[in-house]
Each structure stands twice: as C-alpha cells, then as structure tokens.
Design an enzyme around this catalytic site. Structure first.
Site, mmCIF file in Angstrom:
data_model
loop_
_atom_site.group_PDB
_atom_site.id
_atom_site.type_symbol
_atom_site.label_atom_id
_atom_site.label_comp_id
_atom_site.label_asym_id
_atom_site.label_seq_id
_atom_site.Cartn_x
_atom_site.Cartn_y
_atom_site.Cartn_z
ATOM 1 N N GLU A 1 0.871 -11.922 -3.179
ATOM 2 C CA GLU A 1 -0.596 -12.106 -3.127
ATOM 3 C C GLU A 1 -1.258 -11.784 -4.464
ATOM 4 O OE1 GLU A 1 1.032 -9.554 -2.205
ATOM 5 O OE2 GLU A 1 -0.156 -7.716 -2.358
ATOM 6 N N ILE B 1 5.358 -3.146 -7.485
ATOM 7 C CA ILE B 1 4.572 -1.921 -7.651
ATOM 8 C C ILE B 1 5.222 -0.818 -6.812
ATOM 9 C CG2 ILE B 1 2.297 -0.839 -7.405
ATOM 10 C CD1 ILE B 1 1.107 -3.718 -7.477
ATOM 11 N N CYS C 1 6.111 -5.331 0.478
ATOM 12 C CA CYS C 1 6.238 -3.997 -0.112
ATOM 13 C C CYS C 1 6.115 -2.900 0.966
ATOM 14 C CB CYS C 1 5.234 -3.858 -1.244
ATOM 15 S SG CYS C 1 5.789 -2.678 -2.457
ATOM 16 N N ARG D 1 12.929 3.104 -0.522
ATOM 17 C CA ARG D 1 11.580 3.154 -1.107
ATOM 18 C C ARG D 1 11.648 3.501 -2.589
ATOM 19 N NH1 ARG D 1 8.193 7.310 2.065
ATOM 20 N NH2 ARG D 1 6.462 6.332 0.947
ATOM 21 N N HIS E 1 4.948 -8.543 -4.506
ATOM 22 C CA HIS E 1 3.593 -8.846 -4.027
ATOM 23 C C HIS E 1 3.230 -10.303 -4.309
ATOM 24 C CE1 HIS E 1 2.023 -4.742 -3.147
ATOM 25 N NE2 HIS E 1 3.038 -4.408 -3.926
ATOM 26 N N GLY F 1 0.876 -1.169 0.000
ATOM 27 C CA GLY F 1 0.000 0.000 0.000
ATOM 28 C C GLY F 1 0.905 1.208 0.000
ATOM 29 N N GLU F 2 0.700 2.081 0.938
ATOM 30 C CA GLU F 2 1.552 3.270 1.058
ATOM 31 C C GLU F 2 2.004 3.362 2.516
ATOM 32 O OE1 GLU F 2 2.651 5.117 -1.448
ATOM 33 O OE2 GLU F 2 3.817 6.205 0.037
ATOM 34 N N SER F 3 3.317 3.214 2.724
ATOM 35 C CA SER F 3 3.809 3.100 4.103
ATOM 36 C C SER F 3 3.549 4.356 4.939
ATOM 37 C CB SER F 3 5.295 2.743 4.114
ATOM 38 O OG SER F 3 6.039 3.670 3.367
#
Ligand code: GLN
Length: 191
Positions: free
Chosen positions: A176, A138, A84, A111, A174, A53-55
């Site tokens: 998943e 991503i 990620c 990052r 990822h 997602g976005e850390s």
C-alpha cells in the site's frame, strides 16, 4: 467477488496502523474501501485487509473489540490479506511467542527478522510472475516455515516474503506504500 469488473466491498481493519493507505489503494482500483472496527462492520464486507502497524498493540485492540472469533470465521469464508503486522496476526506460529493471534495461516513467522540495523528499507522482489515488484519493508517479519497447503507467492533475495493458503494471503512488505497496486489487484481478483 468473482468477476473482474465487480466492485468489491473491501474492509480494512481500522484499529491501528496503515489503514488509510490500504483504503486509498482499494478505492484507486475501483472498489469500495470500508474501515472495519467491530463485528457489525465486518459483516458488511466481502474481503478484508489487515494492515501493518504493531501486532501486539493490534492484538490488545482486537481483544477489546472482541473481534478474534469473528475474524477466524471470516478467514474461512472470505478473502483476507495481512500485510506486515497483519501477516503476523494471521500466522499460526510466531517465533519466540507461545501463542498466536488469529492463527489461521499454517506458517511460522519471525517478527523484526531483518534486525534493528535494517529497520526500514525498499527493494525489489518477485510476486508470482512479476519479477521487479517494489517492496517496502518496515521492521518487517519473514516467513521461516510454510505448511504443505501454503504457496509461496513472493520472494525477496531468496527469502519468503509472501504466502497464500487458499484465500488467505500474507505479505511481509507494504504494497500500500507504493504506486504499484498489482498485488491488491491480484488479491481482489483471487488469481
Ligand atoms: N514489527 C511489527 C510487529 O511485530 C510489524 C511492523 C509493520 O507492520 N510494519 O508487529
């Protein structure tokens, strides 16, 4: 958690990011996937996945939920996998940032290490003995330094994209997002 046949209660941190896909992956493997949003829910699970997602957004939500201390403690006792942004949350050192988030994994992570030209792509890399594991990246980070207690478990074109420190696992890609669930399987067996 120990036996292969055991159904594990696997939490997925559900504040932001690719939560559903991880829940689906653990369910497909015959385990119970449980969204975790607070400390009470964290207490019910035996292993935890921190999704991509976005850390920075996740950090804000973690602070709002006052979850950081409980996650630090969890990582000492129970298996935890960060993918990620989740890997960024676990890392002790983040390039260009003065502080870490959970910070229990002795690595330096950079990052968006593939640059804006290559926001998102798929390839194949190695995960342990598996030589052709499908990897989706991503806006992915890379591990640029690993501490002495940290094992490199995944590589993509000579770069470190997966590490393990005892039962703390972190991946830049990822797992998943493909049908190949062998990484989740290995993590949940702690092999
Ligand atoms: N670039 C994101 C971050 O810095 C991570 C991207 C992802 O999780 N897919 O948090």
């Amino acid at each position: 958690m120990r036996s292969v046949a055991t159904k594990v209660r696997v939490g997925v941190l559900a504040l932001q990011g690719a939560v559903r896909e991880h829940l689906l992956a653990v369910t497909k493997l015959g385990h119970q996937g449980i969204p975790v949003r607070n400390e009470a829910e964290l207490k019910h699970v035996e292993a935890l996945i921190l999704p991509g997602g976005e850390s920075t957004a996740m950090r804000k939500l973690l602070d709002q939920a006052a979850l950081l201390p409980a996650l630090k403690t969890f990582a000492v006792h129970r298996p935890i996998l960060g993918t990620c942004a989740g890997a960024i949350l676990l890392s002790s050192r983040i390039v260009g940032q003065p502080t870490h988030h959970i910070g229990v994994l002795d690595v330096t992570i950079e990052r968006n290490a593939f640059g804006s030209q290559l926001n998102s792509f798929a390839g194949r890399g190695s995960v342990g003995a598996i030589k052709d594991y499908p990897m989706v990246f991503i806006r992915a980070p890379l591990f640029t330094e690993v501490g002495p207690g940290v094992q490199v478990i995944a590589q993509y074109q000579g770069q470190i994209v997966g590490v393990r420190q005892r039962s703390i696992w972190a991946l830049a890609f990822h797992p998943e997002l493909t049908e190949d669930l062998r990484v989740h399987e290995l993590f949940l067996k702690q092999e």
